[in-house]
Enzyme design. Structure first.
Site, PDB file in Angstrom:
ATOM      1  N   CYS A 157      -5.825   2.252   7.871  1.00 12.43           N
ATOM      2  CA  CYS A 157      -5.661   1.339   6.545  1.00 12.43           C
ATOM      3  C   CYS A 157      -4.229   0.744   6.560  1.00 12.43           C
ATOM      4  CB  CYS A 157      -6.257   1.764   5.310  1.00 12.43           C
ATOM      5  SG  CYS A 157      -7.984   2.266   5.683  1.00 12.43           S
ATOM      6  N   HIS A 296      -1.294   0.737  -2.602  1.00 21.14           N
ATOM      7  CA  HIS A 296      -2.302   1.016  -1.825  1.00 21.14           C
ATOM      8  C   HIS A 296      -3.647   1.213  -2.519  1.00 21.14           C
ATOM      9  CE1 HIS A 296      -4.495   1.894   1.778  1.00 21.14           C
ATOM     10  NE2 HIS A 296      -5.096   3.058   1.116  1.00 21.14           N
ATOM     11  N   GLU A 307      -1.001   8.640  -4.702  1.00 21.08           N
ATOM     12  CA  GLU A 307      -0.062   7.487  -4.657  1.00 21.08           C
ATOM     13  C   GLU A 307       0.918   7.710  -5.744  1.00 21.08           C
ATOM     14  OE1 GLU A 307      -1.686   3.680  -3.979  1.00 21.08           O
ATOM     15  OE2 GLU A 307       0.332   2.766  -3.543  1.00 21.08           O
ATOM     16  N   LYS A 328      -6.754  -4.520  -4.448  1.00 23.35           N
ATOM     17  CA  LYS A 328      -7.980  -4.133  -3.920  1.00 23.35           C
ATOM     18  C   LYS A 328      -9.092  -4.217  -5.015  1.00 23.35           C
ATOM     19  CE  LYS A 328      -6.394  -1.214   0.027  1.00 23.35           C
ATOM     20  NZ  LYS A 328      -4.871  -1.216  -0.189  1.00 23.35           N
ATOM     21  N   HIS A 333     -11.346  -3.338  -0.090  1.00 19.61           N
ATOM     22  CA  HIS A 333     -10.100  -2.732   1.030  1.00 19.61           C
ATOM     23  C   HIS A 333     -10.483  -3.410   2.454  1.00 19.61           C
ATOM     24  CE1 HIS A 333      -7.831  -0.311   3.083  1.00 19.61           C
ATOM     25  NE2 HIS A 333      -8.199   0.988   2.692  1.00 19.61           N
ATOM     26  N   PHE A 392      -5.637   6.679   7.213  1.00 18.11           N
ATOM     27  CA  PHE A 392      -6.114   7.813   7.677  1.00 18.11           C
ATOM     28  C   PHE A 392      -5.265   8.367   8.854  1.00 18.11           C
ATOM     29  CE2 PHE A 392     -10.984   7.123   7.401  1.00 18.11           C
ATOM     30  CZ  PHE A 392     -11.057   7.596   6.024  1.00 18.11           C
TER      31      PHE A 392
END
Lengths: 404, 266
Positions: A157, A296, A307, A328, A333, A392
């Protein structure tokens, strides 16, 4: 660094759930409109009902042969449209063969997507290796007659975040005159199923526009989105010489790895915080100079908290004043394309002098104690933005834009 | 902090995108032997890995990580602190065997058939992420290429990125099948398949003679890929030169010199 050596964004091509040009995208983003809908993923024995932020039929580039366009798979269509639109927007479409134009696209799972699309269409490409003779970036590079290097980059991502760093370096080291950077990704049934079985997706059963709820205490996972954004980047010197419009300067890049787990974000905020700190240092700005952080924040319980801790650590005392939001909540996403579409959100903030909201943020999670922008955009001076992307495999990326 | 001799380097035509190769190792493993390597990818001297770390990993990840562990085992790398190193991996057509099996099940069974490991273990970032997580590398990690041109993309991106960031070093991991396998639809191959990987330890250039670089001149396509060429070089200990033309002009040149020797830091 002299002003001439700055790297500017001078063109963009977008296909997103909130619109396919900056004006439409910014209008929707700042109005807090969601692109999430109830959709059916087809191609299986049984249809799959899902809340997603889809882009529907991908428009072909201007003057492109419809026959040629429809013969390409959907991921290639998306990449081609965004690339051509970007060159056109920057005013270099007609000059592309006389410039050294590089191409870097964030594309995290090209072959998984392509093999799946082919199987669902009745093909056997995964069983026939000879069919995989050219990747999408190389085919576009060749079809458009580009004369610089071309690569695909992937960090899940955070994929398209790396494209900006490579593009800037190629420009500053003189490998290219102009470089295209960005990312594209698709919702496919198997990708949806994979994330669903990872328990990463929201299972919210009510109104689809309420499903994506970053930072909210009732969030339960992310909503998949799809689309792409490709930007034209060039040195300020080159842009000025040809009279190009500058959307912004790509001022800073920082990246680290958690080195903790293949899927789960680290509970230690230090690595992600270091990525933010390095991007700010690269841009030569202090935390207090940042006017907006595009987080994010995908809406996963673990990720949003991790985060938030990283932002608080990186910004220090300034965190109390710097607005943070997650686009998002409206776009879903976009996976490999997330960093690119969130750079577009930062451009919207710079252009409109307003900070986009996090919609569906009705009850902020007490463990996400950043300065939120809940549900409504906030008009304010915006000169410097930071955008986080985490993927990831523990990849952390932060990009800093500055008004040119 | 250790320094390295300059025997093997990567360098751009204008000398600004240069780096030395401090160590490298190459591995070629038949598909049928991958199970053993999956259980124990390292050497006796290798750092311990998380238990069953590679259980769900792609074949190219297994061989790629094993190649890194072998390059790390070079005597002159023993004192290197890798904590802030980055890792960039350029696999070629990752995940074909597992994808064929997964797609079969997906078409027949639907959503429940899809393993949650498909995305994290078979996407393009999987090799770099596995190396980063296994070895505790906190520098940037990302995948590059993914298609037939992965080697050229990986070398170029590594050169570029090493210059763009402040990392002390970066692993470049190139992985591929020697001949692309034809899936049997159950996770195996109906054709003989050998999985190959080279791990290159790249460190910022310190000047000196160039033996590996990007040059502006045109060359012919090499008879073999870099991974296969490195395997030959490493097996007979010889020095030599490998070149790859770039579609946009010039070529990448990897000239392996005498074995790297670690020197004491000044």
């Amino acid at each position: 660094m002299s002003m001439d050596d700055q790297v500017w964004i001078t063109g963009l091509g977008a296909v997103t759930p909130l619109g396919n040009d900056l004006r439409t995208f910014a209008d929707n983003l700042l109005a807090g409109r969601s692109g999430v809908r109830a959709n059916e993923l087809t191609g299986l024995a049984t249809s799959l009902h899902a809340c997603t932020a889809s882009v529907g039929v991908i428009p072909p580039p201007r003057d492109w042969s419809p026959l040629d366009f429809t013969a390409r798979n959907r991921l290639e269509q998306l990449s081609l449209t965004c690339t051509v639109k970007s060159l056109d927007d920057a005013g270099v479409w007609d000059r592309r063969e006389s410039l050294r134009v590089g191409l870097v696209l964030g594309m995290g799972a090209e072959y998984l997507r392509v093999w799946e699309l082919d199987i669902l269409a009745g093909g056997r490409r995964v069983y026939e290796p000879a069919q995989d003779s050219q990747s999408i970036v190389h085919r576009i590079h060749s079809d458009l007659g580009l004369r610089g290097p071309a690569v695909a980059v992937a960090a899940a991502c955070a994929s398209s975040g790396f494209s900006f760093s490579l593009a800037r370096e190629w420009i500053q080291s003189g490998l290219v005159d102009v470089c295209l950077a960005g990312g594209c990704d698709l919702i496919t049934p198997m990708a949806y199923a994979g994330f669903f079985n990872l328990r990463a997706l929201s299972r919210y059963a009510g109104d689809p526009v309420k499903a994506s709820r970053p930072f909210d205490r009732d969030r339960d996972g992310f909503v998949m989105g799809e689309g792409g954004v490709v930007f034209v980047m060039e040195s300020a010197r080159h842009a000025r010489r040809r009279g190009a419009r500058a959307y912004a300067e790509l001022a800073g890049f920082g990246s680290t790895s958690d080195a903790a787990h293949m899927v789960i974000p680290s509970t230690d905020p230090q690595p992600a915080s270091h990525a933010i700190e390095r991007a700010l240092a690269d841009a030569d700005v202090d935390p207090g100079d940042v006017d907006y952080v595009n987080a994010h924040a995908a809406g996963t319980p673990v990720g949003d908290r991790a985060e938030s801790r990283a932002i608080l650590l990186a910004l220090g005392a300034a965190a109390a004043h710097v607005p943070v939001s997650s686009s998002k909540s409206m776009t879903g996403h976009l996976l490999s394309a997330a960093a690119a579409v969130e750079i577009l959100a930062c451009l919207a903030a710079l252009e409109r002098q307003a900070v986009p909201p996090t919609i569906n943020l009705d009850h902020p999670d007490a463990e996400c104690s950043v300065r939120h922008v809940p549900n409504e955009a906030q008009a304010q001076r915006v000169r410097v933005t930071a955008s986080n992307s985490f993927g990831f495999g523990g990849s952390n990326v932060c990009l800093v834009l500055r008004a040119a | 902090m250790p320094t390295y001799s300059q025997a093997t380097r990567v360098r751009a035509a204008d000398d600004r995108l240069a780096c030395a190769v401090a160590a490298h190792a190459t591995l070629r493993v038949p598909l049928e032997a991958l199970g053993t390597l999956r259980d124990n990818p390292g050497l006796d001297s290798s750092p311990p890995l998380p238990p069953r770390f590679l259980r769900h990993a792609d074949e190219q990840t297994v061989v790629g990580l094993a190649a890194v562990l072998r390059a790390m085992a070079a005597p002159h790398m023993a004192r290197v602190d890798f904590a802030d190193w980055g890792v960039l991996a350029a696999p070629r057509l990752l995940g074909r065997l597992s994808s064929a099996a997964t797609l079969n099940k997906f078409v027949e069974v639907g959503v429940p058939a899809i393993s949650p490991h498909v995305i994290p273990q078979h996407s393009l970032h999987a090799v770099s992420s596995a190396v980063s997580v296994a070895l505790g590398l906190h520098g940037p990690n990302f995948g590059i290429g993914g298609g037939p041109e992965s080697t050229a993309e990986g070398l170029l991106a590594a050169l570029t990125f090493l210059r763009a960031t402040q990392v002390p070093g970066m692993w470049l991991v190139l992985t591929e099948w020697d001949r692309e396998p034809t899936p049997d639809g159950q996770g195996g191959s109906v054709t003989p398949a050998v999985c190959c990987a080279s791990a290159l330890a790249l460190v910022p250039d310190k000047g000196g003679p160039t033996q590996l670089r990007i040059r502006a001149t045109r060359v012919n396509r090499p008879a073999q890929g870099l991974v296969a060429w490195l395997a030959d070089q490493e097996s007979d200990g010889s020095s030599g030169r490998w070149t790859l033309p770039l579609s946009w002009g010039g070529h990448i040149e990897f000239a392996a010199g005498a074995p790297m020797q670690q020197r004491k830091a000044a």
